[in-house]
Structure formats: C-alpha cells, structure tokens
Design an enzyme around this catalytic site. Sequence first.
Site, PDB file in Angstrom:
ATOM      1  N   ARG A 113       0.833  -1.202   0.000  1.00 44.49           N
ATOM      2  CA  ARG A 113       0.000   0.000   0.000  1.00 44.49           C
ATOM      3  C   ARG A 113       0.869   1.254   0.000  1.00 44.49           C
ATOM      4  O   ARG A 113       0.511   2.272  -0.544  1.00 44.49           O
ATOM      5  CB  ARG A 113      -0.864  -0.042   1.266  1.00 44.49           C
ATOM      6  CG  ARG A 113      -2.105   0.748   1.213  1.00 44.49           C
ATOM      7  CD  ARG A 113      -2.993   0.414   2.376  1.00 44.49           C
ATOM      8  NE  ARG A 113      -2.293   0.443   3.657  1.00 44.49           N
ATOM      9  CZ  ARG A 113      -2.862   0.242   4.829  1.00 44.49           C
ATOM     10  NH1 ARG A 113      -4.143  -0.022   4.881  1.00 44.49           N
ATOM     11  NH2 ARG A 113      -2.187   0.290   5.950  1.00 44.49           N
ATOM     12  N   TYR A 114       2.002   1.185   0.686  1.00 44.49           N
ATOM     13  CA  TYR A 114       2.905   2.338   0.779  1.00 44.49           C
ATOM     14  C   TYR A 114       4.022   2.182  -0.249  1.00 44.49           C
ATOM     15  O   TYR A 114       4.304   1.066  -0.693  1.00 44.49           O
ATOM     16  CB  TYR A 114       3.513   2.407   2.179  1.00 44.49           C
ATOM     17  CG  TYR A 114       2.517   2.684   3.273  1.00 44.49           C
ATOM     18  CD1 TYR A 114       2.017   3.966   3.472  1.00 44.49           C
ATOM     19  CD2 TYR A 114       2.088   1.664   4.108  1.00 44.49           C
ATOM     20  CE1 TYR A 114       1.105   4.226   4.486  1.00 44.49           C
ATOM     21  CE2 TYR A 114       1.180   1.915   5.118  1.00 44.49           C
ATOM     22  CZ  TYR A 114       0.691   3.196   5.311  1.00 44.49           C
ATOM     23  OH  TYR A 114      -0.205   3.444   6.301  1.00 44.49           O
ATOM     24  N   ARG A 117       7.370   0.017   1.421  1.00 39.11           N
ATOM     25  CA  ARG A 117       7.245  -1.021   2.435  1.00 39.11           C
ATOM     26  C   ARG A 117       5.955  -1.824   2.238  1.00 39.11           C
ATOM     27  O   ARG A 117       5.020  -1.343   1.597  1.00 39.11           O
ATOM     28  CB  ARG A 117       7.286  -0.420   3.841  1.00 39.11           C
ATOM     29  CG  ARG A 117       6.296   0.682   4.071  1.00 39.11           C
ATOM     30  CD  ARG A 117       6.833   1.674   5.115  1.00 39.11           C
ATOM     31  NE  ARG A 117       5.845   2.711   5.426  1.00 39.11           N
ATOM     32  CZ  ARG A 117       5.695   3.806   4.707  1.00 39.11           C
ATOM     33  NH1 ARG A 117       6.390   4.005   3.624  1.00 39.11           N
ATOM     34  NH2 ARG A 117       4.791   4.711   5.050  1.00 39.11           N
ATOM     35  N   CYS A 126      -3.517 -16.367  16.261  1.00 37.24           N
ATOM     36  CA  CYS A 126      -3.042 -15.494  17.345  1.00 37.24           C
ATOM     37  C   CYS A 126      -3.126 -16.308  18.624  1.00 37.24           C
ATOM     38  O   CYS A 126      -3.933 -17.240  18.714  1.00 37.24           O
ATOM     39  CB  CYS A 126      -3.948 -14.285  17.508  1.00 37.24           C
ATOM     40  SG  CYS A 126      -4.036 -13.303  16.029  1.00 37.24           S
ATOM     41  N   CYS A 130      -8.210 -10.824  20.058  1.00 33.71           N
ATOM     42  CA  CYS A 130      -8.646  -9.570  20.695  1.00 33.71           C
ATOM     43  C   CYS A 130     -10.008  -9.189  20.133  1.00 33.71           C
ATOM     44  O   CYS A 130     -10.197  -9.204  18.909  1.00 33.71           O
ATOM     45  CB  CYS A 130      -7.650  -8.465  20.403  1.00 33.71           C
ATOM     46  SG  CYS A 130      -5.951  -8.975  20.663  1.00 33.71           S
ATOM     47  N   CYS A 133     -10.262  -6.701  17.192  1.00 39.06           N
ATOM     48  CA  CYS A 133      -9.300  -6.926  16.100  1.00 39.06           C
ATOM     49  C   CYS A 133      -9.787  -6.339  14.779  1.00 39.06           C
ATOM     50  O   CYS A 133     -10.918  -6.574  14.357  1.00 39.06           O
ATOM     51  CB  CYS A 133      -9.069  -8.426  15.925  1.00 39.06           C
ATOM     52  SG  CYS A 133      -7.912  -8.755  14.589  1.00 39.06           S
ATOM     53  N   ARG A 135      -8.438  -7.090  11.887  1.00 45.22           N
ATOM     54  CA  ARG A 135      -8.359  -8.129  10.845  1.00 45.22           C
ATOM     55  C   ARG A 135      -9.282  -9.293  11.181  1.00 45.22           C
ATOM     56  O   ARG A 135      -8.984 -10.454  10.872  1.00 45.22           O
ATOM     57  CB  ARG A 135      -6.915  -8.621  10.700  1.00 45.22           C
ATOM     58  CG  ARG A 135      -5.972  -7.558  10.199  1.00 45.22           C
ATOM     59  CD  ARG A 135      -4.887  -8.113   9.307  1.00 45.22           C
ATOM     60  NE  ARG A 135      -4.051  -7.035   8.842  1.00 45.22           N
ATOM     61  CZ  ARG A 135      -2.855  -6.725   9.364  1.00 45.22           C
ATOM     62  NH1 ARG A 135      -2.357  -7.464  10.319  1.00 45.22           N
ATOM     63  NH2 ARG A 135      -2.172  -5.705   8.898  1.00 45.22           N
ATOM     64  N   ASP A 294     -10.331   1.116  14.099  1.00 42.37           N
ATOM     65  CA  ASP A 294     -10.761   1.062  12.692  1.00 42.37           C
ATOM     66  C   ASP A 294     -12.259   0.787  12.558  1.00 42.37           C
ATOM     67  O   ASP A 294     -12.915   0.340  13.500  1.00 42.37           O
ATOM     68  CB  ASP A 294     -10.000  -0.054  11.964  1.00 42.37           C
ATOM     69  CG  ASP A 294      -8.560   0.328  11.707  1.00 42.37           C
ATOM     70  OD1 ASP A 294      -8.272   1.527  11.575  1.00 42.37           O
ATOM     71  OD2 ASP A 294      -7.715  -0.588  11.642  1.00 42.37           O
ATOM     72  N   ASP A 331      -6.078   5.319  10.585  1.00 45.41           N
ATOM     73  CA  ASP A 331      -5.733   4.582   9.373  1.00 45.41           C
ATOM     74  C   ASP A 331      -6.896   4.804   8.408  1.00 45.41           C
ATOM     75  O   ASP A 331      -8.028   4.373   8.680  1.00 45.41           O
ATOM     76  CB  ASP A 331      -5.541   3.085   9.694  1.00 45.41           C
ATOM     77  CG  ASP A 331      -4.375   2.496   8.930  1.00 45.41           C
ATOM     78  OD1 ASP A 331      -4.038   3.046   7.869  1.00 45.41           O
ATOM     79  OD2 ASP A 331      -3.801   1.486   9.395  1.00 45.41           O
ATOM     80  N   LYS A 338      -1.888   5.718   7.095  1.00 47.18           N
ATOM     81  CA  LYS A 338      -2.053   6.359   8.405  1.00 47.18           C
ATOM     82  C   LYS A 338      -2.009   7.879   8.285  1.00 47.18           C
ATOM     83  O   LYS A 338      -1.108   8.417   7.651  1.00 47.18           O
ATOM     84  CB  LYS A 338      -0.950   5.899   9.347  1.00 47.18           C
ATOM     85  CG  LYS A 338      -1.025   4.430   9.647  1.00 47.18           C
ATOM     86  CD  LYS A 338       0.130   4.010  10.514  1.00 47.18           C
ATOM     87  CE  LYS A 338       0.297   2.515  10.453  1.00 47.18           C
ATOM     88  NZ  LYS A 338       0.832   2.035   9.164  1.00 47.18           N
TER      89      LYS A 338
HETATM   90  S1  SF4 Z   1      -5.314  -7.558  17.287  1.00 53.56           S
HETATM   91 FE1  SF4 Z   1      -6.074  -9.187  15.932  1.00 53.56          FE
HETATM   92  S2  SF4 Z   1      -4.298  -9.884  14.809  1.00 53.56           S
HETATM   93 FE2  SF4 Z   1      -3.541  -8.732  16.590  1.00 53.56          FE
HETATM   94  S3  SF4 Z   1      -3.207 -10.259  18.183  1.00 53.56           S
HETATM   95 FE3  SF4 Z   1      -5.239  -9.448  18.478  1.00 53.56          FE
HETATM   96  S4  SF4 Z   1      -6.577 -10.836  17.327  1.00 53.56           S
HETATM   97 FE4  SF4 Z   1      -4.508 -11.183  16.619  1.00 53.56          FE
END
Ligand code: SF4
Length: 438
Positions: A113-114, A117, A126, A130, A133, A135, A294, A331, A338
């Site tokens: 995207r950048y 990088r 994971c 979380c 999250c 993603r 996000d 973002d 960002k």
């Molecule tokens: S934020 Fe999402 S990708 Fe990062 S550790 Fe937590 S669950 Fe996994």
Amino acid sequence: MRDYREISLWKNVTPEEWNDWHWQLSNRITDIEALSEIITLTPEEKKALNDDLLELRMAITPYYATLMDPNDVNCPIRMQAVPTSKERYTAEEDFYDPLAEDRYAPVPGFVHRYPDRGILLVTDQCSMYCRFCTRRRFAGEVDRPKSREEIQAAIDYIERTPVLRDILITGGDPLTMEDENLEWLLMSLRRIPHVEIIRIGTRVPAVMPQRITRSLVSMLRQFHPLWINVHFNHPKEITPYSTRALNMLADAGIPLGNQSVLLRGINDCPYIFKELFHKLLVNRVRPYYIYQCDLSRGISHFRTSVGKGIEIIEFLRGHTTGMAVPTFVVDAPGGGGKIPLMPNYLLAQGERRVVLRNFEGTITVYTEPEDASSHCHGCKEICMRQSMSSGGGVSELLEGSRLQLEPQVLKREERRHQWMEEKKDQSLNTSKPECPFL
Ligand code: SF4
C-alpha cells in the site's frame, strides 16, 4: 494478577507447564464451560458464547485469563478478551475490510500500500483473539500458520519489487509460529538485497509472554536490523512475565516500539495511557502509535471520538517526556494509509513570524531568519535518486513538480466536459454546408 493454582482448572498444572508456550497455546480457553470456571459471566457474555454467531472465534491464553478480574465486567483485560453480543451489531459505517488490504494485495498474503514497504501476512493464528481486532475478517479463520509454499509467493513478489526496503511480518501473530518456520522466513527475506529492514508485529509479549524463549531470541538476533512492534493497551498488561519477555528482546538488541489501539471503556483516558507509556519506557519500549479504532465490522462499541485521541496527546505532550508521546493516527478507510493527528500548536503564521502555543497555554512568537531559503548540499546522486522515486502527493507540490492535486471526481471539471460536448454538438449543427466548388 491471580495465582493460576487458585483457579480450579489449573490447580494441578506444574510451573514447567505454565511457563511452556506450547502448553499455553494448546490450553487456551475456547468455550463457555472453561470460561465460567474463571470469571462470573454476564448475560451478554453468555449470549455471545452460546449462540455461536461470532465472526471472530474466542481463544484466551490461561496466562492472560489470570489478569482478568473475575467479578468486574468492566475489567479492561476481560473486555479485550471476552466476547459480548455487541459484536453482532454492524454499524452503517462498518466495513468488512476497512483498510482495503485485500484490494492492495498483489499476491495473497502480501499488502503493498505504501511506496517502499509492505505487510507480509504469514498466519491467521493469534495466541489470543482480541475482541477489537481489525483483521477479524480472517484472524482465527483456520487458526494455523500458512505453509511455506503459500508464503513463498509473497517472498517472490518482494524479490522482484526492488522498491520494497522495509517488510513488516504480521498476521495473525507471527510469533505463534515455530522457531524453524520463522527462521526460514527471516532467512528468505534477508537473502533479498533490497530488504533493508525487517519488522515483526506481535501481541505475544502481552498475551503469552512465555513464547519469548532463549532459543527464539538467539535465533532472532541473527537477522538484524530487526525491529519488533509489540501491542500493549493497558498498564495491567505489564506484569513480571511481560517485563521478562520485553527485557529478553531488548537485551538481544532488538529495538522495541509499541502500538496501542484507543478503545472505549478500556483505555480512553489520558492517565491510563500515561501510566502505560511510563511502564513501557522502563521496559525499553518506545510508544510508537496510538491507533484510532478502525471501522471493522462488529466493533463500533469499542470506538471513541477522534477528539479523544487528540485530547490524550494534548495531555501527554509537554506534561511528560517526549519519549512517552506516540503519534496518534487514523488509518484511512479505503487504504489511504495512516494519517497523524495532533493538537494545534501553530496559531498564526506571518512574514518571518510564527505564533505558537505550548502545553501550558503560553503563547509565544518565534522569529524566522531573514534568509530562510534552503541551500543545495550538492548531493547530486541523492537528488537524482529522489526525483526518480518521487513520493508523489503533497511532496510533489513542495518540489514544484506539480501545480495542484485534484480529486478524481471534480464537479467543475465535469461541468467543463459537459460544456465542451455541448459546443461540439452545436458546431456540428450550425456548420455551413460545404461549398460544392471547392
Ligand atoms: S489484534 Fe487481531 S491480529 Fe492482533 S493479536 Fe489481536 S486478534 Fe490477533
């Protein structure tokens, strides 16, 4: 932090098992029965776990579970780990892929995207999922790392794209991979001459610090310059375990940065961030970013106003060391990257004078030199390289290589095209008949 031996589930677990990351990973809490042995569940949490309609699976390491308050529903650790039925709500502004990562993926598992990088997504696994999250569209989908064959396509793309000088390995969490697989990956990247910097993004030191072992650290230190960005959101995540993990990484000469997400009800308070950042600095971790949460689907209950992030920076800047002040970023939805936001310190700008304010509210003037023009340093070679790989955007205006930047859809341009079309039609209709004698 609770002693794990006081929790019935783990009363017979040995310290060797507890300190073994494989044990932590394979004994994650993934169902309502196990979770009810650790905390008193609320109806909202029970509902989320019973109806099994969560987009992002639940998995909590036993270690992270010992940081949860069993009776406080507002415990910031618990809120990050335990799903609630609020995740089933989709707000109008929510996206499946808010940062358009899939759109900017030239090959599966690599986001470019950048300009210089890219992001290498090596696993969807994971240690803990979380609840906020970003993603969540793929995190935990199969809960395993990608095969070497799958990752190789991304490595091939990096190899044939010389502008890529900085690769961020992320996922999922790359430190859930076995040492041998990580070593193979780092070796493959280090063989590419234009890859100058390798970065790893990981939440492991916060949620499964047992993963930071001597053998991991001695393998990682072969691949400098290697940077690690960790992810702590709350001072309660700094424990003797995470401190040990961070110190092992720092002792291996790995520069550490921290990326936090601003989360409503969890850390949306300047005092919490101040305490967290002071603790991180003591552990040789430089606060790097605070992210505005996000626009991912199902996490609107975690979002704050953007103003809250600016308020936090206002509170930190000048009131504590600049080392403890990260950049607050949004973002950009749609893949724009960002965008840093900060309080406004420049109040006015005149000829040779700028009026500024400081953190106390003192207003002051800074006088610029009579001749403030920049001089060429004669580094012709650098100039040539820079102009060949001009960054575009506003920097092109500053370079003088463009007069303006325009949005793709511009009303006045549309009008002008319409007028031109109309004129063309008119001139066709009013054109004189051709002279038969010419
Ligand atoms: S934020 Fe999402 S990708 Fe990062 S550790 Fe937590 S669950 Fe996994």
